[in-house]
Design an enzyme around this catalytic site. Structure first.
Site, PDB file in Angstrom:
ATOM      1  N   LYS A   1      28.438  33.965   8.968  1.00 23.99           N
ATOM      2  CA  LYS A   1      29.153  33.439  10.133  1.00 23.99           C
ATOM      3  C   LYS A   1      30.021  34.549  10.710  1.00 23.99           C
ATOM      4  O   LYS A   1      30.810  35.171   9.987  1.00 23.99           O
ATOM      5  CB  LYS A   1      30.028  32.275   9.653  1.00 23.99           C
ATOM      6  CG  LYS A   1      30.315  31.210  10.662  1.00 23.99           C
ATOM      7  CD  LYS A   1      31.020  30.053   9.949  1.00 23.99           C
ATOM      8  CE  LYS A   1      31.388  28.936  10.869  1.00 23.99           C
ATOM      9  NZ  LYS A   1      32.239  27.946  10.188  1.00 23.99           N
TER      10      LYS A   1
HETATM   11  O1  G3P Z   1      33.375  23.962  11.816  1.00 25.95           O
HETATM   12  C1  G3P Z   1      34.589  24.399  12.331  1.00 25.95           C
HETATM   13  C2  G3P Z   1      35.662  23.478  11.900  1.00 25.95           C
HETATM   14  O2  G3P Z   1      35.917  23.624  10.556  1.00 25.95           O
HETATM   15  C3  G3P Z   1      36.901  23.578  12.678  1.00 25.95           C
HETATM   16  O3  G3P Z   1      37.410  22.308  12.695  1.00 25.95           O
HETATM   17  O4  G3P Z   1      39.102  20.593  12.891  1.00 25.95           O
HETATM   18  O5  G3P Z   1      39.748  22.949  12.263  1.00 25.95           O
HETATM   19  O6  G3P Z   1      39.032  22.405  14.582  1.00 25.95           O
HETATM   20  P1  G3P Z   1      38.896  22.054  13.123  1.00 25.95           P
END
Ligand code: G3P
Length: 217
Positions: free
Chosen positions: A83
């Protein structure tokens, strides 16, 4: 639509994998920090549990550093997906790593032009962050729709991996918008099963069955 689990928690992944629900896993530095485990050991464990793509994120900010880290991570298992962030250096790293046959997930995508660049750089997956766009008053799902249209217009093979999913509604909307994959926190994935009428109906069936005095086993 494929389901990936957005977590580095081994117990959660094990449970979902045992039900055959998971097509892959995504992790990021924040999720690894939350899990408290050793990064490379955690990725190796997840790769044993899940035959599908397992995203492991580089932390270098320059292309050479990302490529070196990516090559190192790719050696952990054949299903490691490296990634990289959606920066100019990230795109350079994406191009080199995909050229070497490594799957690459380009993350932190917040607009359609970024997604176009990632596809041109050969990304296996593009990760538009729905929830974080919603957080600043924009419409994350509109971005999924735009990327779908652009990728279909030019037949790009890069898969749209809807990320930063926070609600069950995000999952439904991402599926309707044609995302190839949703990466979902385990709690949200489990919440997909819930409906009050299911609970109510089951309660009634259980009560009526008790009245019969019968047993199946
Ligand atoms: O896949 C990306 C994710 O982990 C980010 O999520 O909720 O931190 O915006 P969030």
């Amino acid at each position: 639509m494929k389901f990936f689990a957005d977590t580095a928690d081994l117990d959660e992944i094990r449970e979902l994998a045992s039900m055959g629900l998971l097509d892959g896993v995504t992790t990021n530095p924040s999720l690894v920090a939350k899990s408290g485990g050793d990064f490379k050991e955690t990725i190796a464990e997840i790769c044993k549990m899940i035959p599908g793509p397992v995203s492991a994120e580089v932390v270098a900010l320059d292309a050479d550093g990302m490529i070196a880290e990516g090559r190192h991570l790719a050696k952990i298992a054949s299903n490691v997906t490296v990634k990289v962030p959606l920066t100019w250096d990230g795109l350079k790293a994406c191009s080199t790593l995909t050229g070497e046959g490594t799957m690459v997930n380009v993350t932190l995508c917040f607009n359609a032009n970024q997604a176009l660049l990632a596809a041109k750089s050969g990304a296996t997956f593009i990760s538009p962050f729905i929830g974080r766009l919603d957080d600043i008053g924009l419409d994350g799902m509109e971005l999924i729709e735009e990327i779908r249209e652009i990728y279909d217009n030019y037949d790009f093979r890069t898969e749209i991996l809807a990320a930063s999913i926070r609600t069950v509604n995000h999952v439904k909307q991402a599926a309707l918008a044609g995302a190839d994959v949703s990466t979902v926190p385990p709690a949200t994935l489990k919440a997909l099963v819930k409906h009050p009428l299911t609970d109510k109906g089951l309660e009634a069936f259980t009560a009526d069955w008790a009245k019969t005095g019968q047993k199946i086993l």
